[in-house]
Design a protein around this motif. Structure first.
Motif, short mmCIF file in Angstrom:
data_model
loop_
_atom_site.label_atom_id
_atom_site.label_comp_id
_atom_site.label_asym_id
_atom_site.label_seq_id
_atom_site.Cartn_x
_atom_site.Cartn_y
_atom_site.Cartn_z
N ASN A 88 0.91 -0.90 0.05
CA ASN A 88 0.22 0.11 0.02
C ASN A 88 0.16 1.34 -0.10
N PRO A 89 0.50 2.79 -0.72
CA PRO A 89 1.38 3.45 -0.44
C PRO A 89 0.98 4.42 0.78
N LEU A 90 1.06 5.72 1.31
CA LEU A 90 0.72 6.22 2.44
C LEU A 90 -0.20 6.96 2.85
N THR A 91 -1.07 7.46 1.59
CA THR A 91 -2.16 8.29 1.80
C THR A 91 -3.13 7.95 0.82
N GLY A 92 -4.48 7.94 1.30
CA GLY A 92 -5.54 7.80 0.31
C GLY A 92 -6.21 6.73 0.77
N LYS A 93 -6.94 6.58 -0.09
CA LYS A 93 -7.76 4.96 0.43
C LYS A 93 -7.35 4.01 0.23
N ASN A 94 -6.01 3.67 -0.27
CA ASN A 94 -5.58 2.51 -0.68
C ASN A 94 -4.24 2.71 0.84
N GLY A 95 -5.08 3.62 1.13
CA GLY A 95 -3.04 4.15 2.51
C GLY A 95 -3.75 3.25 3.59
N ALA A 96 -2.04 4.26 4.14
CA ALA A 96 -2.09 3.13 5.57
C ALA A 96 -3.32 3.70 6.83
N SER A 97 -3.23 5.41 6.75
CA SER A 97 -4.99 4.88 7.61
C SER A 97 -5.80 4.90 7.43
N HIS A 98 -6.70 4.29 6.69
CA HIS A 98 -7.70 4.68 5.10
C HIS A 98 -7.91 2.64 5.59
N GLU A 118 -9.56 9.87 8.97
CA GLU A 118 -9.47 10.75 7.41
C GLU A 118 -8.46 12.12 8.37
N PHE A 119 -7.92 12.30 10.06
CA PHE A 119 -7.39 13.56 10.23
C PHE A 119 -6.42 12.56 10.97
N LEU A 120 -5.80 11.15 10.23
CA LEU A 120 -4.94 10.80 10.29
C LEU A 120 -3.89 10.86 8.90
N ASP A 121 -5.13 10.44 8.00
CA ASP A 121 -4.63 10.39 6.64
C ASP A 121 -4.39 12.14 6.23
N GLU A 122 -5.05 13.17 6.62
CA GLU A 122 -4.27 14.41 6.44
C GLU A 122 -2.74 14.70 7.19
N GLY A 123 -2.51 13.72 7.63
CA GLY A 123 -1.12 13.97 9.49
C GLY A 123 -0.11 13.62 8.09
N LEU A 124 -0.91 12.78 8.02
CA LEU A 124 0.65 11.86 6.59
C LEU A 124 0.49 12.23 5.74
N LYS A 125 -0.70 13.25 5.24
CA LYS A 125 0.06 13.70 3.45
C LYS A 125 0.41 14.96 3.51
N ASN A 126 0.97 15.40 5.36
CA ASN A 126 1.64 17.52 5.32
C ASN A 126 2.58 16.48 5.47
N LEU A 127 3.10 15.16 6.32
CA LEU A 127 4.33 14.70 6.27
C LEU A 127 4.70 14.32 5.05
N ALA A 128 4.23 14.62 3.89
CA ALA A 128 5.04 14.12 3.08
C ALA A 128 5.34 15.27 1.79
N LYS A 129 4.06 15.96 2.35
CA LYS A 129 4.60 17.40 1.58
C LYS A 129 6.00 17.75 2.16
N ILE A 130 5.89 17.99 4.07
CA ILE A 130 7.26 18.64 4.07
C ILE A 130 8.14 17.98 3.18
N LEU A 131 8.52 17.07 3.46
CA LEU A 131 9.96 16.04 3.05
C LEU A 131 9.21 15.78 1.93
N ASP A 132 8.62 16.11 0.85
CA ASP A 132 8.89 16.10 -0.54
C ASP A 132 9.72 15.76 -1.44
N ASN A 133 9.47 14.20 -1.65
CA ASN A 133 11.05 13.55 -2.08
C ASN A 133 10.27 12.43 -2.60
N GLY A 134 8.84 12.22 -3.11
CA GLY A 134 7.81 10.62 -3.33
C GLY A 134 7.74 9.94 -3.08
N ASN A 135 8.46 9.48 -2.02
CA ASN A 135 8.27 7.95 -1.44
C ASN A 135 6.82 7.71 -1.07
#
Length: 369
Positions: A194-204, A218-235
């Motif tokens: 699974n990818p990090l975020t979205g409907k197939n991501g860790a939280s969902h 929903e809250f946790l998924d937004e948090g992971l999206k925020n983390l991915a935005k900060i690190l901005d590495n495509g992982n």
């Protein structure tokens, strides 16, 4: 006749070793002189360390660390020369918490980071991290914090004891203290794609089993999206990034780890291909056989090896679902279920060893028909 027994555990019922013993007893009732090789397996997640400890002759290192709720817990990892084998579930796993303690918003992988740090302090420079059975959804930030990463809010306040609920507050991250680990090689073992975020991501996908409500998810998924935005590495989009509540992503992002198939790496550890020489039959199994089996579980790995080497294979499982799909994809016809023998769920769990033995006997008898 040379028979290789290579099952996974039957979760909450039998260890992989107990499954091996039960299958051997069934075989002996039909072919007492058969050469039986027992090689229990795990898929790189929870339970893998127990298999490796028996098979590799590594040293067990015990360490008191933080559990998912920052309470002390006795954990351990394996050390052999400069290699360390760490199972995140020993420090950050769901089995460490009671039902009422489960909370994807309040848990952290900090204890896993403590195990990694201890292994490095003892000279390890090649570290394998097995990431199944997590109680967490913090994107690996707790692990990174234990190794020296600093997390800051928009106002510049340092966020400590970081958990899943804190990811939405993170505005910047200081990773300078992690540069000292740049020469350490990290490999992640996981069967999750699974990818990090979205409907197939860790939280969902995994949040609810860790105590998260729909609002939490929903809250946790937004948090992971925020983390991915900060690190901005495509992982975040890489297969496996969402494993163990995003720890896969965290290990890739904070420690430049490489993600590998769990069962594939376990095969390498155990020199599995060598064990297949002159084998006439393989018997494998796991607690539940279903569509997820095809995603890199033990049975899928063993079946692939059997097909490569043109070795007949049989499966003994607790219960089978989507059996036609499994048969078609794995090209296996010999599938035996404990649930078909048992008088109900409780009976199947309590007397699994007896039923596995009976099914192994039937499997061997079927070869003579």
């Amino acid at each position: 006749m040379r028979i290789l027994i290579s099952p996974d555990k039957f979760k909450n019922s039998l260890t992989a070793y107990e499954v091996c013993d039960a299958i051997e007893r069934g075989i002996r009732k039909v072919k007492p002189k058969a050469e039986v090789i027992k090689l229990p397996l795990a898929d790189g997640g929870e339970g893998t360390l127990d298999i490796l400890e028996q098979q590799l002759g590594a040293i067990r290192v015990e360490k008191e660390v933080s559990n998912p709720l920052f309470k002390p817990v006795n954990a351990y990892y394996l050390l052999k020369e400069e290699k360390a084998y760490i199972e995140m579930a020993k420090a950050s796993g769901l089995p460490l918490l009671s039902i009422v303690e489960k909370s994807a918003t309040k848990t952290s992988t900090y204890g896993t980071g403590e195990l990694i740090l201890d292994a490095i302090d003892r000279g390890a420079n090649d570290i394998y991290v097995m990431i199944g059975g997590s109680a967490t959804n913090d994107g690996g930030c707790g692990m990174a914090e234990a190794l020296g990463a600093k997390f800051y809010s928009k106002s510049g306040t340092e966020l400590s004891a970081i958990r899943g609920r804190d990811l939405s507050k993170v505005h910047s991250i200081d990773l300078s203290l992690l540069e000292r680990f740049s020469e350490v090689k990290f490999t992640v073992l996981s069967d999750v794609q699974n990818p990090l975020t979205g409907k197939n991501g860790a939280s969902h996908v995994f949040g609810s089993q860790k105590g998260a409500t729909q609002a939490d998810i929903e809250f946790l998924d937004e948090g992971l999206k925020n983390l991915a935005k900060i690190l901005d590495n495509g992982n975040e989009d890489k297969p496996g990034a969402g494993s163990a509540g995003g720890l896969g992503y965290g290990l890739m992002s904070f420690l430049n780890a490489e993600l590998k198939s769990g069962i594939g790496q376990v095969f390498e550890f155990l020199e599995y291909d060598r064990k297949l020489l002159n084998v006439d039959l393989i018997i494998t199994g796991e607690g539940k056989l279903d569509g997820q089996t095809l995603g890199g579980k033990v049975i899928f790995g063993v079946a692939s090896k059997a097909k490569e080497n043109k070795i007949p294979i049989g499966i003994i499982c607790g219960i089978a679902e989507e059996i036609d799909k499994v048969k078609a994809n794995l090209d296996i016809q010999m599938i035996y279920q404990v649930f078909e023998k048992a008088k109900g769920f409780r009976d199947s769990m309590q007397h699994a060893s007896i039923y596995v033995e009976e099914l192994a006997k039937e499997l061997i008898q079927s070869l003579n028909k």
